[in-house]
Design a protein around this motif. Structure first.
Motif, short mmCIF file in Angstrom:
data_model
loop_
_atom_site.label_atom_id
_atom_site.label_comp_id
_atom_site.label_asym_id
_atom_site.label_seq_id
_atom_site.Cartn_x
_atom_site.Cartn_y
_atom_site.Cartn_z
N SER A 1 74.40 -15.73 -30.13
CA SER A 1 74.06 -14.67 -31.09
C SER A 1 72.98 -13.75 -30.54
N TYR A 2 72.30 -14.18 -29.49
CA TYR A 2 71.27 -13.33 -28.88
C TYR A 2 71.85 -12.61 -27.68
N GLY A 3 72.32 -11.42 -27.89
CA GLY A 3 72.90 -10.64 -26.82
C GLY A 3 73.50 -9.37 -27.41
N ALA B 1 52.63 -23.81 -32.34
CA ALA B 1 52.39 -22.94 -33.50
C ALA B 1 53.55 -23.10 -34.46
N HIS B 2 53.40 -23.99 -35.41
CA HIS B 2 54.47 -24.22 -36.39
C HIS B 2 53.85 -24.38 -37.77
N PRO B 3 54.06 -23.40 -38.65
CA PRO B 3 53.39 -23.46 -39.95
C PRO B 3 53.94 -24.56 -40.86
N VAL C 1 60.81 -22.08 -27.07
CA VAL C 1 61.15 -21.43 -28.34
C VAL C 1 62.37 -22.10 -28.96
N THR C 2 62.26 -22.39 -30.26
CA THR C 2 63.45 -22.86 -30.97
C THR C 2 63.92 -21.75 -31.89
N THR C 3 65.23 -21.55 -31.97
CA THR C 3 65.75 -20.48 -32.83
C THR C 3 66.86 -21.01 -33.69
N GLY C 4 66.94 -20.49 -34.90
CA GLY C 4 68.05 -20.82 -35.77
C GLY C 4 69.35 -20.30 -35.18
N GLY C 5 69.33 -19.08 -34.71
CA GLY C 5 70.52 -18.48 -34.13
C GLY C 5 70.89 -19.16 -32.81
N SER C 6 72.17 -19.19 -32.53
CA SER C 6 72.63 -19.82 -31.29
C SER C 6 72.37 -18.92 -30.11
N LYS D 1 58.16 -30.29 -41.77
CA LYS D 1 59.60 -30.22 -42.04
C LYS D 1 60.39 -29.95 -40.76
N SER D 2 59.71 -29.92 -39.66
CA SER D 2 60.37 -29.54 -38.40
C SER D 2 61.24 -30.67 -37.87
N LEU D 3 62.35 -30.30 -37.27
CA LEU D 3 63.14 -31.29 -36.53
C LEU D 3 63.06 -30.99 -35.04
N SER D 4 63.42 -29.75 -34.70
CA SER D 4 63.52 -29.42 -33.28
C SER D 4 62.16 -29.50 -32.58
N ASN D 5 61.19 -28.80 -33.17
CA ASN D 5 59.89 -28.80 -32.50
C ASN D 5 59.29 -30.19 -32.43
N LYS D 6 59.55 -30.97 -33.48
CA LYS D 6 59.03 -32.32 -33.49
C LYS D 6 59.63 -33.11 -32.33
N PRO E 1 58.73 -22.14 -33.24
CA PRO E 1 60.03 -21.71 -33.75
C PRO E 1 60.02 -20.19 -33.85
N LEU E 2 61.12 -19.56 -33.58
CA LEU E 2 61.17 -18.10 -33.68
C LEU E 2 61.26 -17.72 -35.16
N TYR E 3 60.28 -16.97 -35.60
CA TYR E 3 60.28 -16.48 -36.98
C TYR E 3 60.33 -14.97 -36.93
N MET E 4 61.36 -14.43 -37.50
CA MET E 4 61.50 -12.97 -37.51
C MET E 4 61.33 -12.40 -36.10
N TYR E 5 62.04 -12.99 -35.19
CA TYR E 5 62.09 -12.51 -33.81
C TYR E 5 60.75 -12.50 -33.09
N SER E 6 59.80 -13.25 -33.61
CA SER E 6 58.50 -13.32 -32.93
C SER E 6 57.90 -14.69 -33.15
N ASN F 1 68.46 -22.54 -44.46
CA ASN F 1 68.91 -21.16 -44.32
C ASN F 1 69.04 -20.73 -42.86
N ASP F 2 68.96 -21.68 -41.96
CA ASP F 2 68.91 -21.29 -40.56
C ASP F 2 70.20 -20.65 -40.07
N HIS F 3 71.28 -20.92 -40.76
CA HIS F 3 72.53 -20.28 -40.35
C HIS F 3 72.44 -18.78 -40.52
N ALA F 4 71.47 -18.36 -41.31
CA ALA F 4 71.32 -16.92 -41.55
C ALA F 4 71.11 -16.16 -40.26
N TRP F 5 70.69 -16.84 -39.23
CA TRP F 5 70.42 -16.17 -37.96
C TRP F 5 71.65 -16.17 -37.06
N GLU F 6 72.76 -16.57 -37.66
CA GLU F 6 73.98 -16.70 -36.89
C GLU F 6 74.93 -15.56 -37.25
C1 LIG Z 1 60.50 -17.52 -42.02
C2 LIG Z 1 61.54 -17.86 -41.02
C3 LIG Z 1 61.98 -16.90 -40.14
C4 LIG Z 1 62.92 -17.19 -39.20
N1 LIG Z 1 63.32 -16.22 -38.34
C5 LIG Z 1 64.27 -16.51 -37.41
C6 LIG Z 1 64.74 -15.52 -36.47
O1 LIG Z 1 64.27 -14.39 -36.48
N2 LIG Z 1 65.65 -15.81 -35.58
C7 LIG Z 1 66.20 -17.07 -35.50
O2 LIG Z 1 67.04 -17.30 -34.68
N3 LIG Z 1 65.80 -18.04 -36.38
C8 LIG Z 1 64.84 -17.78 -37.32
N4 LIG Z 1 64.41 -18.76 -38.19
C9 LIG Z 1 64.90 -20.13 -38.04
C10 LIG Z 1 63.89 -20.93 -37.22
O3 LIG Z 1 63.76 -20.39 -35.95
C11 LIG Z 1 64.34 -22.37 -37.15
O4 LIG Z 1 64.30 -22.88 -38.44
C12 LIG Z 1 63.42 -23.21 -36.30
O5 LIG Z 1 63.46 -22.76 -34.97
C13 LIG Z 1 63.81 -24.64 -36.37
O6 LIG Z 1 62.84 -25.41 -35.72
P1 LIG Z 1 62.11 -26.62 -36.46
O7 LIG Z 1 63.14 -27.64 -36.81
O8 LIG Z 1 61.11 -27.13 -35.48
O9 LIG Z 1 61.47 -26.04 -37.66
C14 LIG Z 1 63.48 -18.49 -39.14
C15 LIG Z 1 63.03 -19.45 -40.03
C16 LIG Z 1 62.09 -19.15 -40.97
C17 LIG Z 1 61.61 -20.20 -41.92
#
Ligand SMILES: Cc1cc2nc3c(=O)[nH]c(=O)nc-3n(C[C@H](O)[C@H](O)[C@H](O)COP(=O)(O)O)c2cc1C
Lengths: 204, 620
Positions: A114-116, A9-11, A106-111, A15-20, A66-71, B607-612
């Motif tokens: 940062s989740y704790g 599920a990746h909208p 799950v892939t997350t932007g945050g390290s 543009k994905s790197l990790s999920n790809k 990818p985790l978007y807005m914690y879901s 903007n992914d650093h925003a989650w850091e």
């Molecule tokens: C709309 C949106 C919401 C996001 N929300 C979160 C989040 O809640 N927590 C987080 O750690 N990363 C968040 N991210 C970052 C994504 O998780 C991150 O870009 C993605 O996991 C990278 O995987 P990809 O290269 O396959 O796209 C968000 C990114 C976007 C675009």
């Protein structure tokens, strides 16, 4: 060998790197079927009968996103709402998913840090995913520790490649049922479990 | 000859044009207006018309025939079946009970039993023409009272045939009187043969409706001449009436039957709108004639007897109706409307009394008295209804105008689709798949025939005709979908709809931007360009074939439609100024492209650093 249904599920997959990286690695396994939700249902009009049939054909289900807005991204929720019907997936007579394995990748932007409780994102990832875990339980599925790729924006091609290999190894072992069901639950993340196994192999 | 005709037409039309609007202004309804006009110009009023009033009445009775044809048209067999309880139960009860009560009353004042029975039956008839008109004008047709009244009237109208056949048996001196089939071809035949001819005639009407009239109408429709269609419709009614007369049945009944047979055909609305004006005029004439025929000298001679009789008859009828309504569980208000509106004696009584005269069941003097009473009772009904509306209903009960939604069988559809070629039929199929039935109009008779064979309920007719829209139920519908192939026709229809049915939500198809502008100028906001959605869908698929993600392509397509729709509204303002139009178009196209490409090229990952942490990115 158990069949794996890998639901992606990746909208913005283009543009994905990790999920790809993960998907490309997983695709090399013949037992994996990649099921790309956004590609199939661009208008969210999910074909419930088709999904049911697919679920019945596979013993292991993976939700990768990818985790978007914690879901998870919206389509996965839509999928859950429509496909996990009362009377089919849960409730009286709903035993079609019983004992299937459910893995979240799950892939997350945050390290990871940062989740704790002390981190920027305040909650551990598995806590944030509790609604999904409980849904799995409701459907009598076996919930596995999450596979994660975290701090995605820091990862270069090489690291992504390593995650891919790790993921593929994990899927392979799951598909061969090469794991101790009780032991696997002691790990917070599936990454740990597979890495510890790798080390054991290296020691041997 | 011509002169007297013109002179008479002048008097009747002038009387109607003056009296009816005045009556309506005073809230009395058109029927009372016509009656008043009749009284004014009749022998007892200004005396413009004399004894020829009776002839006019005969002629105008044809209005009743047409009315029954229209009643039949509105009544599909299935619908008829749904109402069987109301028709047979309530109608039968009313006719039997009223005849008994009135008959015994007449017996008590000295009629012999045969005359009492016959007159009782005749007096128990109510006036279909008047009641339907009244109910329709007051908007009560679809209420419980309206439908019950309709059932009762229908039963009475049907009962007239066997009654005409049975009356001769009540004649005192049977040998000397003609049979029921007054003047018919079968007169003088033995009973079983007569029954045979009647049966044959009815079968003929049904079979002709199916196998002769509908194909004939198709041919006429193909000729594409408006007046020919009208002529065809009139021909049907007149031919049926003639056939019925020939075998000695009531023409009104034959027309009713023909109407029922044609109710299922695609020409239903067309026939309705063709016959309607004739019916209206002739019924008006009929009521004027009734007014004129009220014999004032008779009333003046014995006012007490006449008025007493009218009062007694109305009271007795209303009472019986109220009891019957109670039994059939009508609420108080509905029951009072039902009872009062049916309390007069109807036009069929004239026919029955006249027949009784020839049979010698009743003495001529009494026939005159009873006929006068009939006319008077008709004149009184609108007044009674008015009184009830103003005095009784506001005080008692809740004035319910609509019933629970469950059993509205005869209510028109909420959606009208004009034009049923590929575009309209797709809309129609989609709506039907979702349980929404639409009234469909198309003016290509071949197409209509084909679609009917495929199971669609399509009606033939030109939707840009106001009367056609009326009979398709535009006054009660909620949505008009304009889907005709020709853009100019669509515009005309939009204009008509806006002018005459401002309550309708109009949704229209448009061929291209210019078609859309024209529609928007006619006040249609919901405009759907044929080429838009399909082209964009094709574009989305093309993008996917080129390797785009389907979800992104779909979203881009949806956004494109939204931008384009917005641009359409902006551009519409400049359509008459070529320079400004071209300039704005270019601007809009540029804007659209910018908006869409912004979305495409945005790099969300940065903007992914925003989650850091919420401070600036680590060195990247
Ligand atoms: C709309 C949106 C919401 C996001 N929300 C979160 C989040 O809640 N927590 C987080 O750690 N990363 C968040 N991210 C970052 C994504 O998780 C991150 O870009 C993605 O996991 C990278 O995987 P990809 O290269 O396959 O796209 C968000 C990114 C976007 C675009």
């Amino acid at each position: 060998m158990e069949n794996i249904l890998l639901m992606l599920a990746h909208p913005r997959y283009e543009k994905s790197l990790s999920n790809k990286a993960l998907i490309e690695a997983a695709r090399q396994l013949p037992c994996v079927m990649v099921h790309d939700l956004y590609e199939l249902y661009p208008d969210f009009n999910i074909n419930v009968e088709h999904e049911h049939a697919l679920l019945l054909q596979h013993g292991i289900i993976i939700w990768q996103y990818p985790l978007y807005m914690y879901s998870p991204p919206a389509i996965l929720k839509q999928w859950m709402d429509l496909v996990l019907e009362h009377g089919w997936a849960h409730g009286a007579g709903g035993r079609n998913l019983e004992n299937k394995l459910l893995l979240n990748a799950v892939t997350t932007g945050g390290s990871g840090d940062s989740y704790g409780p002390q981190g920027f994102n305040r909650y551990r990832l598995e806590v944030l995913l509790r609604p999904l875990e409980q849904t799995a339980r409701l459907c009598r599925m076996v919930w596995l520790p999450v596979f994660t790729v975290q701090g995605t924006f820091l990862l270069g091609p090489e690291q992504l490649n390593r995650y891919g290999l790790l993921y593929r190894r994990a899927l392979q072992r799951l598909s061969m049922r090469d794991f101790d069901p009780a032991g696997i639950r002691n790990h917070a993340f599936l990454n740990e479990w597979i890495e510890s196994g790798e080390q054991r192999c290296a020691h041997d | 000859m011509i002169d007297t005709f013109l002179y008479q037409a002048l008097i009747y039309l002038a009387a109607a044009v003056i009296c009816v609007p005045v009556a309506k202004r005073l809230g009395m309804g058109s029927v009372l207006g016509y009656l008043a006009a009749g009284i004014v110009i009749g022998p007892s009023g200004l005396g413009f018309i004399g004894q020829e009033g009776r002839d006019i009445m005969h002629f105008a009775e044809f209005g009743v025939v047409m009315m029954l044809f229209l009643v039949g048209l509105e009544l599909e067999p299935a619908h008829f079946w749904n109402m069987r309880r109301r028709i047979v139960g309530l109608g039968g009860l009313q006719l039997a009970a009223t005849s008994c009560v009135l008959g015994s009353g007449l017996y008590a004042i000295g009629f012999n039993w045969q005359a009492a029975v016959a007159a009782g039956i005749a007096l128990s008839m109510s006036s279909t023409a008047m009641v339907l008109q009244n109910l329709k004008e007051k908007g009560l047709s679809t209420t419980a009272a309206g439908r019950s009244a309709f059932g009762v009237l229908l039963f009475q109208d049907i009962a007239v045939i066997p009654l005409l056949a049975l009356l001769p048996f009540l004649a005192l001196n049977r040998a000397s009187v003609p049979t029921a089939n007054h003047g018919g071809m079968s007169a003088g035949l033995p009973g079983w043969l007569q029954a045979c001819t009647v049966l044959c005639a009815i079968t003929a009407v049904v079979a002709m409706g199916r196998y002769v009239i509908v194909p004939l109408l198709r041919i006429v429709a193909r000729a594409g001449l408006r007046e020919l269609c009208v002529a065809g419709s009139l021909l049907i009614v007149i031919a049926t009436a003639c056939l019925m007369k020939l075998v000695g049945l009531s023409p009104a009944l034959g027309a009713f039957l023909a109407g029922v047979v044609l109710a299922n055909s695609e020409f239903r609305h067309e026939l309705e709108s063709d016959i309607e004006p004739f019916k209206g005029l002739l019924l008006g004439l009929f009521f004027i004639a009734v007014g004129a025929s009220i014999n004032s000298s008779l009333i003046a001679e014995r006012p007490l007897l006449e008025f007493g009789l009218v009062a007694a008859i109305i009271a007795a009828k209303a009472l019986v109706l109220a009891v019957a309504g109670r039994i059939f569980k009508l609420s108080f208000d509905q029951n009072s409307i039902f009872a009062v509106s049916l309390s007069q004696v109807g036009e069929f009584a004239f026919v029955l009394f006249a027949f009784m005269g020839t049979l010698g069941i009743l003495p001529g003097e009494w026939i005159d008295i009873l006929m006068a009473a009939t006319a008077l009772s008709m004149a009184v009904t609108p007044v009674l209804l008015l009184a009830q509306e103003c005095l009784i209903l506001p005080r008692f009960g809740t004035r319910q105008t609509d019933e629970r939604p469950g059993d509205r069988v005869d209510v028109t559809n909420a959606v009208i689709i004009a034009g049923f070629s590929a575009f309209g039929s797709t809309v129609g199929r989609f709506l039907r798949a979702n349980g929404v039935e639409a009234t469909i109009l198309d003016n290509d008779s071949d197409q209509v025939e084909l679609l009917r064979k495929m199971g669609f309920r399509v009606y033939y007719g030109d939707a840009t005709r106001l009367d056609m829209l009326h009979s398709a139920g535009a006054a009660d519908a909620a949505i008009l979908i304009i889907a005709i192939d020709d853009p100019a026709t669509n515009c005309t229809l939009a204009e008509i709809a806006r002018k005459h049915f401002p309550h309708l939500t109009v949704m229209s198809r448009a061929r291209n931007n210019f078609g859309a502008y024209a529609l928007m100028e006619n006040g249609v906001d919901l405009v759907y360009r044929e080429c838009l959605d399909a082209s964009v869908r094709l574009g989305i698929d093309a993008l996917v074939k080129l390797g785009f993600r389907r979800y992104s392509a779909t979203r881009a397509g949806q956004k494109f439609i939204i931008y384009d729709e917005a641009a359409l509204h902006k551009l519409a303002r400049h359509r008459h100024d070529e320079k400004a139009y071209i300039y704005t178009t270019r601007q809009e196209i540029q804007l659209q492209e910018e908006l869409l490409s912004n979305d495409r090229t945005a790099a969300h990952g940065i903007n992914d650093h925003a989650w850091e942490s919420d401070c600036c990115p680590r060195d990247q």
